[in-house]
Design a protein around this motif. Structure first.
Motif, PDB file in Angstrom:
ATOM      1  N   ARG A 158      33.338 -18.707   3.224  1.00 31.04           N
ATOM      2  CA  ARG A 158      32.683 -17.400   3.362  1.00 31.04           C
ATOM      3  C   ARG A 158      33.511 -16.275   2.763  1.00 31.04           C
ATOM      4  NH1 ARG A 158      31.884 -14.442   9.083  1.00 31.04           N
ATOM      5  NH2 ARG A 158      33.972 -13.733   8.513  1.00 31.04           N
ATOM      6  N   TYR A 197      29.488 -21.079   5.169  1.00 36.48           N
ATOM      7  CA  TYR A 197      29.400 -20.360   6.438  1.00 36.48           C
ATOM      8  C   TYR A 197      30.725 -20.348   7.210  1.00 36.48           C
ATOM      9  CZ  TYR A 197      24.232 -20.492   6.096  1.00 36.48           C
ATOM     10  OH  TYR A 197      22.925 -20.331   5.719  1.00 36.48           O
ATOM     11  N   PHE A 250      28.002 -10.181   5.014  1.00 34.91           N
ATOM     12  CA  PHE A 250      27.633 -11.534   4.596  1.00 34.91           C
ATOM     13  C   PHE A 250      26.153 -11.801   4.855  1.00 34.91           C
ATOM     14  CE2 PHE A 250      27.719 -16.262   5.139  1.00 34.91           C
ATOM     15  CZ  PHE A 250      28.057 -16.564   3.831  1.00 34.91           C
ATOM     16  N   ILE A 298      25.574 -18.171  10.822  1.00 38.17           N
ATOM     17  CA  ILE A 298      26.639 -17.199  10.679  1.00 38.17           C
ATOM     18  C   ILE A 298      27.061 -16.612  12.022  1.00 38.17           C
ATOM     19  CG2 ILE A 298      27.276 -14.973   9.680  1.00 38.17           C
ATOM     20  CD1 ILE A 298      25.401 -15.647   7.375  1.00 38.17           C
TER      21      ILE A 298
END
Length: 302
Positions: A158, A197, A250, A298
């Motif tokens: 990530r 993730y 994100f 997430i």
């Protein structure tokens, strides 16, 4: 010679009990990898997944997660670990083969002296990453063809995706990140990033708990002034001072509204009329909508 110890998860094929911390991290990371694979349909039945293992914490963790998930996946797929020995001075060539043998994974070691090429072409003090990655990519594509790989798995996480987004934003003038799944430059392969993730902090903690035999990169590891280093520091500062900001950014990468940007290749601004249907209206001066739910896995990954 560096001594390679078997990681805690496997010793000569015999599973050992992990510490509570390592077990929690293992489950968290595997959950994130499983969610990414499902969300982006990364791996299917009969696939051959070439896992690129550099000897760093990310690729060790990626290999561990994929091997664990393969044991309980509803589909059958083959895993081949591949390392590119770039002939860096002092590179401990015995480490990865010994590790692969220890955990019983199919593997291939590819030896190409890209180190000399990079050192010859890039002036001292300049960033080597661009040329190095291009050379490495071409060799890995060739190797994928040779072993019949249908997927090339890379260990980007990530934080890598977010850093790439801001690098493109600040220095490239593009709204572009690092996709979890894409077609390779040569058009022959599907590249996947199953750690999309997963956070670097969790990966680093897991790698320490597993005591992986980490091999540092002598080409780029000392380039402290690279722009990516500065972006990484910025994001780490935000994460510390503004909890939740990184997660929100994100999540935004998966919630794009083309009609509210400025790319006329994605939205027909010239053809817009009062009858044009858009995803959202004139909300420029409204308070931002901050939903509690976020993309895929997430939120649970924090």
């Amino acid at each position: 010679m560096r001594v390679v110890n078997a990681p805690a998860e496997i010793s000569r094929g015999t599973p050992q009990r992990l510490s509570n911390t390592a077990e929690r991290l293992k489950k968290k990371l595997e959950r994130g990898v499983g969610q990414a694979i499902a969300d982006f349909d990364m791996i299917g039945d009969g696939d051959t997944v070439m896992v690129c293992v550099s000897g760093g914490k990310d690729s060790y963790t990626l290999l561990s997660c994929l091997l664990a998930l393969r044991e309980r996946a509803p589909v059958d797929f083959r895993i081949v670990a591949v390392n590119l020995d770039q002939k860096q001075p002092g590179f401990p060539a015995e480490v990865l083969p010994a590790y692969f043998e220890t955990i019983g994974v199919e593997y291939r070691i590819v030896t190409e002296d890209t180190y000399s090429i990079v050192r010859d072409k890039i002036p001292e003090g300049k960033t080597t990453c661009s040329l190095c990655s291009r050379l490495r990519r071409g060799i890995l594509y060739r190797t994928a063809r040779e072993i019949g790989a249908t997927r090339i798995a890379l260990g980007h996480h990530r934080d890598d995706i977010l850093e790439t987004f801001f690098l493109n934003l600040f220095f490239g003038g593009r709204t572009k990140a690092m996709p979890p799944k894409l077609v390779s430059d040569d058009g022959e392969h599907v590249v996947i990033r199953p750690l999309a993730y997963c956070t670097e902090a969790d990966i680093a903690r897991f790698a320490r708990a597993m005591d992986y035999p980490i091999i540092p990169c002598n080409l780029c590891g000392s380039q402290e002034n690279a722009q990516r280093k500065h972006v990484k520091a910025m994001l780490q500062g935000w994460a510390s001072e503004h909890p939740g900001r990184i997660e929100s950014i994100f999540t935004a990468l998966a919630n794009v509204v083309p009609s509210h940007l400025m790319d006329d290749a994605l939205f027909d601004f010239r053809g817009l009329t009062r009858a044009t249907e858009v995803a959202e209206g004139d909300t420029a001066f409204d308070p931002p909508d901050l939903p509690a739910a976020t993309l895929g896995g997430i939120r649970i990954l924090g």
